[in-house]
Write an enzyme that holds these catalytic residues in place. Structure first.
Site, short mmCIF file in Angstrom:
data_model
loop_
_atom_site.label_atom_id
_atom_site.label_comp_id
_atom_site.label_asym_id
_atom_site.label_seq_id
_atom_site.Cartn_x
_atom_site.Cartn_y
_atom_site.Cartn_z
N TYR A 1 -8.12 -17.86 35.94
CA TYR A 1 -7.99 -17.13 34.68
C TYR A 1 -9.18 -16.22 34.50
O TYR A 1 -10.33 -16.63 34.70
CB TYR A 1 -7.90 -18.11 33.50
N ASP B 1 -16.31 -14.29 38.94
CA ASP B 1 -16.15 -14.39 37.49
C ASP B 1 -16.88 -15.65 37.05
O ASP B 1 -16.38 -16.76 37.18
CB ASP B 1 -14.66 -14.44 37.13
N LYS C 1 -19.18 -16.18 27.48
CA LYS C 1 -19.36 -17.50 26.88
C LYS C 1 -20.81 -17.89 26.59
O LYS C 1 -21.34 -17.47 25.57
CB LYS C 1 -18.60 -18.53 27.72
C1 PLP Z 1 -12.97 -17.30 29.04
C2 PLP Z 1 -12.89 -16.60 30.33
C3 PLP Z 1 -12.61 -15.22 30.43
C4 PLP Z 1 -12.25 -14.40 29.25
O1 PLP Z 1 -13.24 -14.31 28.32
P1 PLP Z 1 -12.88 -13.93 26.80
O2 PLP Z 1 -14.20 -13.81 26.14
O3 PLP Z 1 -12.02 -15.05 26.31
O4 PLP Z 1 -12.13 -12.65 26.84
C5 PLP Z 1 -12.67 -14.63 31.67
N1 PLP Z 1 -12.97 -15.35 32.77
C6 PLP Z 1 -13.20 -16.67 32.71
C7 PLP Z 1 -13.55 -17.40 33.96
C8 PLP Z 1 -13.16 -17.34 31.50
O5 PLP Z 1 -13.35 -18.65 31.46
#
Ligand code: PLP
Length: 446
Positions: free
Chosen positions: A164, A259, A287
């Site tokens: 994701y 990511d 985050k």
């Molecule tokens: C939460 C998350 C996202 C998206 O971040 P948002 O701030 O919710 O748009 C992208 N990549 C990973 C791995 C995530 O856990």
């Protein structure tokens, strides 16, 4: 068998799916919310649809605790999906933000603090030679993908099944997190023409990796992955997998994008790339970076980053990018990450996950715990869980029952099997011990 059903305290919560426990206030809030907000929430997993029942409406958070609108207190293991590594509202952060807001909320112009923050991020992630700030992980990933396409002149991207990366169109293909939770990993509204440019392979499968690069390597702008996937539950990379990803991307001229929106500042200060000693071309962060304020970042090799507008041809922008409140929060977070004992967090997290594993083993329960540092998932399957396919073997109904029993006992977990739970530095060893005891009671013996 799992004795969930024979646990008397559990029966009440499970039969009503949390509804009985809900106060009138929550009930009326939820129906009002549904009138004006689709499904009553601003992000799908919050609706509790995966676990049944009505969502909890939160009033406030302090340290490891949450209080809902009816005054019930929970020990929180969702921690705003991992953003709050120091727990809710650390006193120092709140004070700093209070002072800062006197200067204004947004300027839409360059500030000294952004420069300081970029430099700080670079010191944590040396592979991020240059950095752009954005307001969400989705935006960071979306920008990194456009940049990779612009830099390489290639159209296709590769991801892993169940990975994701936020909800940008190109990434909603075999996606994890909420998309996996609700069985819509391939969203309506994403044109086929675009989705076809996203290839997806099972994680940890070396053959699949080599095969796709052999066939498509020269067409790939990037391979994007969470180096330790945490959005289909936590899954650890097999030895050599990330190294192979690095080698193949280099060989075929595709960019490697880590990511690290979850793993950054989480599994080590410098994220998975520090833990595994692998340098990606581009990295995305979010985050933890903002400690609960909306900020995210992407960055990488200068040569690539310099393709961004206005110097380069790849457009990327944001009215609130580098927002002064969010930047202030990020500076505070990075300072705290530097000055606090990071390793003790993982050490005391292990007390909970190791204790849970021991209980599962001793009682021969059909469960499996995947964990790294202070993040973990309790999968309702024998395991091992090594990819999306094995994660999907989990008994999600059992998870839902476990979730509600925990909620009733005052433990707030991620409201889906396919998510990570997070331990913060504000969770004390004693609180983790009592959490373990509650988990044991709910799970029962075989
Ligand atoms: C939460 C998350 C996202 C998206 O971040 P948002 O701030 O919710 O748009 C992208 N990549 C990973 C791995 C995530 O856990």
């Amino acid at each position: 068998m799992l004795s969930l059903r024979s646990n008397p305290g559990f029966e009440i919560a499970s039969s009503a799916c949390g509804l009985l426990a809900m106060t009138n206030k929550t009930k009326s809030l939820f129906s009002l919310a549904q009138k004006y907000i689709p499904s009553g929430v601003n992000s799908p997993v919050r609706a509790f649809k995966a676990v049944g029942g009505a969502p909890v409406f939160i009033r406030k958070g302090k340290s490891p605790f949450l209080w809902d609108e009816s005054g019930k207190k929970y020990i929180d293991f969702c921690m705003s999906w991992g953003a709050l590594i120091f727990g809710h509202s650390p006193a120092g952060l709140i004070q700093t933000l209070r002072r800062e807001i006197e200067y204004g909320t947004s300027f839409g112009a360059a500030t000294q603090k952004e420069v300081k923050l970029a430099r700080e991020i670079n010191s944590f992630f040396p592979s991020m030679e240059k950095i752009r700030l954005v307001s969400s992980g989705t935006e960071a990933v979306m920008s990194a993908i456009r940049l990779a396409r612009g830099f390489t002149g290639r159209k296709k991207i590769l991801k892993i099944d169940g990975g994701y990366h936020g909800h940008a169109d190109s990434l909603l293909v075999k996606a994890g997190s909420g998309a996996a939770t609700f069985g819509i990993p391939d969203s309506a509204g994403v044109p086929d023409e675009l989705a076809r440019l996203t290839l997806s392979i099972p994680f940890n499968d070396m053959n699949a990796l080599e095969k796709v690069f052999k066939k498509e390597g020269r067409n790939l702008a990037a391979f994007i992955l969470e180096p330790v996937p945490a959005n289909m539950g936590v899954i650890l990379p097999k030895a050599g997998y990330l190294e192979a990803a690095r080698k193949l991307t280099k060989k075929y001229g595709a960019l490697l994008i880590f990511d690290e929106v979850i793993t950054g500042f989480r599994i080590s200060r410098g994220g998975a790339q520090q833990s595994f000693g692998i340098q990606p071309d581009l990295t995305t962060l979010g985050k933890i970076l903002g400690g609960g304020l909306p900020i995210a970042a992407f960055g990488g090799r200068s040569k690539i980053m310099d393709q961004l507008a206005p110097a380069g041809p790849v457009y990327q922008a944001g009215t609130l990018s580098g927002n002064p409140m969010a930047v202030t929060a990020a500076l505070w977070m990075l300072q705290a990450l530097k000055s606090r004992d990071f390793d003790s967090l993982s050490r005391h997290a292990v007390g909970l996950t190791a204790g849970l594993r021991k209980w599962i083993r001793e009682n021969d329960l059909p469960l499996c715990v995947n964990a790294m540092g202070s993040m973990f998932t309790l999968f309702f399957t024998h395991g091992p869980v090594t990819d999306y396919a094995s994660a999907k073997k989990s008994d999600t109904e059992r998870y839902a029952k476990f979730f509600h029993a925990a909620l009733k006992a005052g433990i707030y977990l991620a409201p889906s099997q396919f998510e990570a739970n997070f331990i913060s530095s504000a969770h004390t060893p004693a609180q983790l011990k009592s959490t373990l005891r509650i988990f044991q009671k709910i799970l029962g013996r075989n």
